[in-house]
Write a protein that holds these residues in place. Structure first.
Motif, mmCIF file in Angstrom:
data_model
loop_
_atom_site.group_PDB
_atom_site.id
_atom_site.type_symbol
_atom_site.label_atom_id
_atom_site.label_comp_id
_atom_site.label_asym_id
_atom_site.label_seq_id
_atom_site.Cartn_x
_atom_site.Cartn_y
_atom_site.Cartn_z
ATOM 1 N N UNK A 264 77.934 -40.654 16.606
ATOM 2 C CA UNK A 264 78.019 -40.036 17.936
ATOM 3 C C UNK A 264 76.819 -39.132 18.206
ATOM 4 N N UNK A 265 76.345 -38.472 17.156
ATOM 5 C CA UNK A 265 75.243 -37.525 17.358
ATOM 6 C C UNK A 265 74.140 -37.802 16.342
ATOM 7 N N UNK A 266 73.006 -37.189 16.601
ATOM 8 C CA UNK A 266 71.855 -37.341 15.707
ATOM 9 C C UNK A 266 72.215 -36.947 14.259
ATOM 10 N N UNK A 267 73.030 -35.860 14.121
ATOM 11 C CA UNK A 267 73.306 -35.388 12.764
ATOM 12 C C UNK A 267 74.182 -36.376 11.979
ATOM 13 N N UNK A 268 74.934 -37.226 12.686
ATOM 14 C CA UNK A 268 75.696 -38.263 11.957
ATOM 15 C C UNK A 268 74.733 -39.165 11.200
ATOM 16 N N UNK A 269 73.550 -39.358 11.753
ATOM 17 C CA UNK A 269 72.567 -40.221 11.089
ATOM 18 C C UNK A 269 71.717 -39.447 10.094
ATOM 19 N N UNK A 278 66.715 -43.990 9.660
ATOM 20 C CA UNK A 278 65.699 -44.794 10.352
ATOM 21 C C UNK A 278 66.172 -46.241 10.527
ATOM 22 N N UNK A 279 66.759 -46.803 9.472
ATOM 23 C CA UNK A 279 67.199 -48.204 9.543
ATOM 24 C C UNK A 279 68.318 -48.352 10.580
ATOM 25 N N UNK A 280 69.246 -47.374 10.595
ATOM 26 C CA UNK A 280 70.366 -47.476 11.545
ATOM 27 C C UNK A 280 69.846 -47.276 12.968
ATOM 28 N N UNK A 281 68.867 -46.403 13.133
ATOM 29 C CA UNK A 281 68.265 -46.237 14.462
ATOM 30 C C UNK A 281 67.675 -47.560 14.938
ATOM 31 N N UNK A 282 67.022 -48.263 14.028
ATOM 32 C CA UNK A 282 66.457 -49.577 14.370
ATOM 33 C C UNK A 282 67.571 -50.560 14.741
ATOM 34 N N UNK A 283 68.706 -50.460 14.020
ATOM 35 C CA UNK A 283 69.828 -51.363 14.336
ATOM 36 C C UNK A 283 70.366 -51.046 15.729
ATOM 37 N N UNK A 284 70.403 -49.776 16.079
ATOM 38 C CA UNK A 284 70.892 -49.403 17.411
ATOM 39 C C UNK A 284 69.917 -49.922 18.482
ATOM 40 N N UNK A 285 68.643 -49.848 18.190
ATOM 41 C CA UNK A 285 67.642 -50.428 19.109
ATOM 42 C C UNK A 285 67.897 -51.926 19.280
ATOM 43 N N UNK A 286 68.192 -52.567 18.157
ATOM 44 C CA UNK A 286 68.480 -54.004 18.210
ATOM 45 C C UNK A 286 69.748 -54.270 19.020
ATOM 46 N N UNK A 301 70.550 -40.519 20.805
ATOM 47 C CA UNK A 301 69.963 -40.397 19.472
ATOM 48 C C UNK A 301 68.443 -40.351 19.464
ATOM 49 N N UNK A 302 67.820 -40.755 20.551
ATOM 50 C CA UNK A 302 66.357 -40.911 20.547
ATOM 51 C C UNK A 302 65.670 -39.627 20.086
#
Ligand code: RP5
Length: 303
Positions: A264-269, A278-286, A301-302
């Motif tokens: 839900x938030x940046x801190x979850x990642x 970083x990898x999960x951020x890329x998955x969200x982009x995908x 999250x950006x």
């Protein structure tokens, strides 16, 4: 291609590992864990000085060779370490020489399956496990073992760490989180095993349709100047109407817990293990290409 290059700026600082000595950049500390020494020629390379010239050149030529195929990894001529003449960490000094807890000199290859869904409340979740070494939540990834491919490893690790190791070869082996088929299974364990087995085709279908979102160096707390982690992270999204949408997760082998982890938030990642944020951020982009609900979470999250 959405994702071009790994930005070093997005990597975290070198994190501490509970089994590692204090790092010293000016005068690196030598550390190869005894578990590595006990597994020479099993999953660990022999000591550098015990290798033949042929073995050494194999190690040197292995450096990032798998990732040469990847469009993402910034492939470089890495050079050699001046003290032992072997591979040197491409991201610079770590304050430790030796292999630490890693078995291979140079890159130690892993694979990371990022499995996501939107839950019934419309919240994005991913399959995560809690690691037994640092206690952090992580993608259920693992090392690519000799003879295995990346895609085999993705399935294998997901099954071992998040599905209680129920889909291994032969009998299901899950018993109360312990990987031991000699133990008697409870009725509850057997029910779980049977349930997962009925979903096997759907799990196979999911894993046949992934998108590689990252390939290359991992900022792993086990890295040293001589040995480091590289991975291929692949995104698999479970649709709302999929028969495995509500699949129950159970930890086994290296994982102490497994769960649907809310994003839900940046801190979850940011609290995830190593470079997994970083990898999960890329998955969200995908995900933006798959489902418009990813857009909301992406804007929150950006960086
Ligand atoms: C990380 O270590 C990778 O991203 C992968 O998740 C993991 C593999 O190591 P083990 O979980 O097998 O220790 O660098």
């Amino acid at each position: 291609m959405l994702f071009q290059k790994l930005s070093i700026k997005k990597m975290k600082q070198q994190q501490k590992h509970p089994k590692y000595p204090e790092r010293c950049l000016d005068k690196p500390v030598y550390f190869t864990h005894e578990i590595v020494c006990q597994n020479i020629n099993v999953w660990a390379d022999p000591f550098w000085n015990d290798m033949t010239d042929e073995e050494k050149s194999k190690v040197i030529s292995k450096v990032s060779s798998e990732n040469k195929k990847s469009l993402i990894f910034e492939n470089k001529d890495l050079g050699r370490d001046s003290t032992y003449n072997g591979p040197i960490n491409p991201k610079g000094k770590t304050g430790i020489v030796g292999r630490g807890l890693l078995g291979r000199y140079g890159p130690n290859y892993a694979a990371d399956p990022i499995v996501t869904r939107f839950n019934k409340e419309g919240i994005l979740e991913m399959v995560a496990i809690q690691r037994s070494d640092t206690g952090q939540w992580a993608i259920p990834g693992g090392m690519v073992e000799k003879g295995d491919t990346v895609s085999e490893t993705l399935r294998k690790e997901f099954n071992e760490e998040a599905l209680g190791n129920t889909l291994g070869t032969g009998d299901a082996e899950y018993v109360n989180g312990v990987h031991d088929c000699s133990k008697i299974k409870s009725k509850e364990d057997s029910d779980y095993i049977n349930k997962i087995k009925t979903l096997k085709n759907e799990i196979d279908k999911l894993f046949s349709n992934g998108t590689t979102v990252y390939a290359g160096f991992v900022d792993d707390p086990r890295n040293t100047d001589w040995a480091w982690m590289e991975t291929v992270a692949v995104h698999f999204h479970i649709k709302d109407d999929s028969p495995i949408h509500d699949i129950e997760l159970r930890a086994a082998t290296d994982a102490t817990s497994a769960k649907w982890y809310k994003i839900k938030t940046r801190s979850d990642l940011d609290s995830l293990y190593a470079s997994h944020a970083l990898f999960v951020t890329r998955a969200i982009e995908n995900g933006l290409l798959i489902d418009k609900r990813f857009y909301d979470i992406w804007t929150k999250l950006a960086y």
